[in-house]
Design a protein around this motif. Sequence first.
Motif, PDB file in Angstrom:
ATOM      1  N   SER A 200       0.822  -1.216   0.000  1.00 17.60           N
ATOM      2  CA  SER A 200       0.000   0.000   0.000  1.00 17.60           C
ATOM      3  C   SER A 200       0.855   1.264   0.000  1.00 17.60           C
ATOM      4  O   SER A 200       0.477   2.287  -0.583  1.00 17.60           O
ATOM      5  CB  SER A 200      -0.918   0.014   1.223  1.00 17.60           C
ATOM      6  OG  SER A 200      -1.840  -1.056   1.166  1.00 17.60           O
ATOM      7  N   HIS A 201       2.016   1.201   0.645  1.00 12.91           N
ATOM      8  CA  HIS A 201       2.879   2.388   0.738  1.00 12.91           C
ATOM      9  C   HIS A 201       3.397   2.835  -0.624  1.00 12.91           C
ATOM     10  O   HIS A 201       3.679   4.013  -0.840  1.00 12.91           O
ATOM     11  CB  HIS A 201       4.063   2.096   1.662  1.00 12.91           C
ATOM     12  CG  HIS A 201       4.935   0.969   1.192  1.00 12.91           C
ATOM     13  ND1 HIS A 201       4.546  -0.352   1.264  1.00 12.91           N
ATOM     14  CD2 HIS A 201       6.177   0.969   0.647  1.00 12.91           C
ATOM     15  CE1 HIS A 201       5.508  -1.127   0.779  1.00 12.91           C
ATOM     16  NE2 HIS A 201       6.505  -0.349   0.402  1.00 12.91           N
ATOM     17  N   SER A 206       3.729   9.961  -1.933  1.00 10.42           N
ATOM     18  CA  SER A 206       4.673  10.237  -0.849  1.00 10.42           C
ATOM     19  C   SER A 206       5.985  10.759  -1.415  1.00 10.42           C
ATOM     20  O   SER A 206       6.065  11.180  -2.573  1.00 10.42           O
ATOM     21  CB  SER A 206       4.921   8.963  -0.030  1.00 10.42           C
ATOM     22  OG  SER A 206       5.523   7.966  -0.856  1.00 10.42           O
ATOM     23  N   SER A 250       2.180  12.812   4.093  1.00  9.87           N
ATOM     24  CA  SER A 250       3.395  12.174   3.570  1.00  9.87           C
ATOM     25  C   SER A 250       4.170  13.121   2.655  1.00  9.87           C
ATOM     26  O   SER A 250       5.409  13.126   2.650  1.00  9.87           O
ATOM     27  CB  SER A 250       3.021  10.904   2.800  1.00  9.87           C
ATOM     28  OG  SER A 250       2.069  11.194   1.785  1.00  9.87           O
ATOM     29  N   SER A 292      -0.781   7.108   9.532  1.00  6.50           N
ATOM     30  CA  SER A 292       0.016   7.010   8.311  1.00  6.50           C
ATOM     31  C   SER A 292       1.304   7.834   8.411  1.00  6.50           C
ATOM     32  O   SER A 292       2.365   7.394   7.961  1.00  6.50           O
ATOM     33  CB  SER A 292      -0.802   7.470   7.104  1.00  6.50           C
ATOM     34  OG  SER A 292      -1.239   8.806   7.279  1.00  6.50           O
ATOM     35  N   SER A 296       5.150   6.353   8.503  1.00  9.28           N
ATOM     36  CA  SER A 296       6.165   6.758   7.520  1.00  9.28           C
ATOM     37  C   SER A 296       7.467   7.143   8.203  1.00  9.28           C
ATOM     38  O   SER A 296       8.555   6.824   7.721  1.00  9.28           O
ATOM     39  CB  SER A 296       5.647   7.914   6.656  1.00  9.28           C
ATOM     40  OG  SER A 296       5.587   9.124   7.388  1.00  9.28           O
ATOM     41  N   SER A 299       9.100   3.939   9.502  1.00 15.13           N
ATOM     42  CA  SER A 299       9.652   3.234   8.343  1.00 15.13           C
ATOM     43  C   SER A 299      10.999   3.834   7.928  1.00 15.13           C
ATOM     44  O   SER A 299      11.963   3.106   7.660  1.00 15.13           O
ATOM     45  CB  SER A 299       8.660   3.300   7.185  1.00 15.13           C
ATOM     46  OG  SER A 299       9.209   2.724   6.014  1.00 15.13           O
ATOM     47  N   THR A 338       8.148  -1.287  11.341  1.00 15.23           N
ATOM     48  CA  THR A 338       6.717  -0.960  11.223  1.00 15.23           C
ATOM     49  C   THR A 338       5.771  -2.103  11.584  1.00 15.23           C
ATOM     50  O   THR A 338       4.618  -1.856  11.923  1.00 15.23           O
ATOM     51  CB  THR A 338       6.385  -0.499   9.793  1.00 15.23           C
ATOM     52  OG1 THR A 338       6.767  -1.530   8.857  1.00 15.23           O
ATOM     53  CG2 THR A 338       7.119   0.795   9.446  1.00 15.23           C
ATOM     54  N   SER A 342       1.795  -2.012  12.784  1.00 16.41           N
ATOM     55  CA  SER A 342       0.788  -2.544  11.857  1.00 16.41           C
ATOM     56  C   SER A 342       0.009  -3.678  12.497  1.00 16.41           C
ATOM     57  O   SER A 342      -1.222  -3.738  12.392  1.00 16.41           O
ATOM     58  CB  SER A 342       1.463  -3.035  10.566  1.00 16.41           C
ATOM     59  OG  SER A 342       2.142  -1.994   9.921  1.00 16.41           O
ATOM     60  N   SER A 357       8.133  -5.423  -3.359  1.00 16.85           N
ATOM     61  CA  SER A 357       8.108  -3.963  -3.265  1.00 16.85           C
ATOM     62  C   SER A 357       9.022  -3.294  -4.279  1.00 16.85           C
ATOM     63  O   SER A 357       8.646  -2.307  -4.918  1.00 16.85           O
ATOM     64  CB  SER A 357       8.505  -3.512  -1.852  1.00 16.85           C
ATOM     65  OG  SER A 357       7.462  -3.715  -0.952  1.00 16.85           O
TER      66      SER A 357
END
Length: 431
Positions: A200-201, A206, A250, A292, A296, A299, A338, A342, A357
Amino acid sequence: MIEGLLLSLIIYSSLCFKKAWIFILLLSFVYLVRYRKRIIALVFICLITTLLLFRVGTLQLEEFTSYSFPLDKVRAITGVVREDSRIGSWGQKRCVIKLYECNLNNGDVATAKGRINVTYIGSPLYYGDIVTFSGKLTDKGFQAKDYKLVNRSSLNRTRSRFISFISSKINNDLSMMLILGITPNVDSEISLLARNSGNSHILALSGMHLSLFSAIFVFILKPIFTKRYAKLISLSILTLYILMIGPKPSLIRAYILSFVFTAFKLEKPIDYLVICFTIQALLFKDSIMTLSTLLSYVSLCGIMTVPELLLNAIDEFIVIPKLFITPFLVTIGALLFTIPISFNFFGSYQLSSIFTSFIAGIVVYIYMLLCILSIFSSKLNYALDKVYTILVFILEKGSYFKLQENLNAYYILVISTLAIILIARLKRLCK
């Protein structure tokens, strides 16, 4: 690695623990003692103060959102939109408003305070709009049957025209997400695949996408101007772009981080992140405590610390081209930091993103470039469809893996990572 871990723990505690301020102060003490000779420690004091204030403020909002009369008598509410509306299920939209007035069944007007989630059907609403919603209060917020736009700034009117123009040039959910930051229906194909594959990221607008826009502008402008002026003009264009699509948390983080990297010269990458977090917390307090945004930052803590340690460790055993292995290590670093959050909020996580990814990110870059060009030429729609098909294929493969519903796999990942780093250090000491 310790700096990133400490910052992540502080952010994690602000999200998950009711008495977070105790944990935050203890971690702050550890950080200040360890890095007392670094200038960044002073900035860190500002960060801690800010987090404590917002933690208290968040609790107050949760506890004291109130009206002057019983809830069943409230038929309308008026307030200021605090974040752009998002598309929900069944064509409904959702937004958060800061209350200052409510209307009762008998026509009286009363005061209201706090923030509330509003679900409505209608046109998009933007940050700063003043709106009156008619409907009823529910356990999940306010369900609006109708609404009236009381006031909209000239900037938001310009934003509305810009978004309408760009929307008319692009034709699917993915394009809307990547160019305008507008999240499609949560049940759309691309949203479900991204969520189930742990990617999803990549689809959320972003810093990754902002860097592509910047690179395109610099590439176009560099032959005309010097590199420095090309970057300054690019930064100005990106500023206008962010103003037009709205203050997405973001994007704000990415923009501030770019500024900090340009304006400061610090010892470690994590120092830039601490300053960036502090600036965003002070200037954009509405966005900093969202899940979110904090995800970020956590992360990035992992990305800035873990890959370098693993690269140095792996070099002790086998030589692998950095270009090949770095993307996988970056994903591992992000997941290590993360997954606890999550799992705490969503009850599951996906590890297949370690392998998907990087590939999906490249395809998204290509899609974005074609999407930007397609605004000026519809002849590229065929190529866009093909790239979209490839992306869906990659996400489908990632979705085949089962979602992890306990932390066993995460513990294995943590232990394996620590084992590789420690064994490599022991091997280095024995030489």
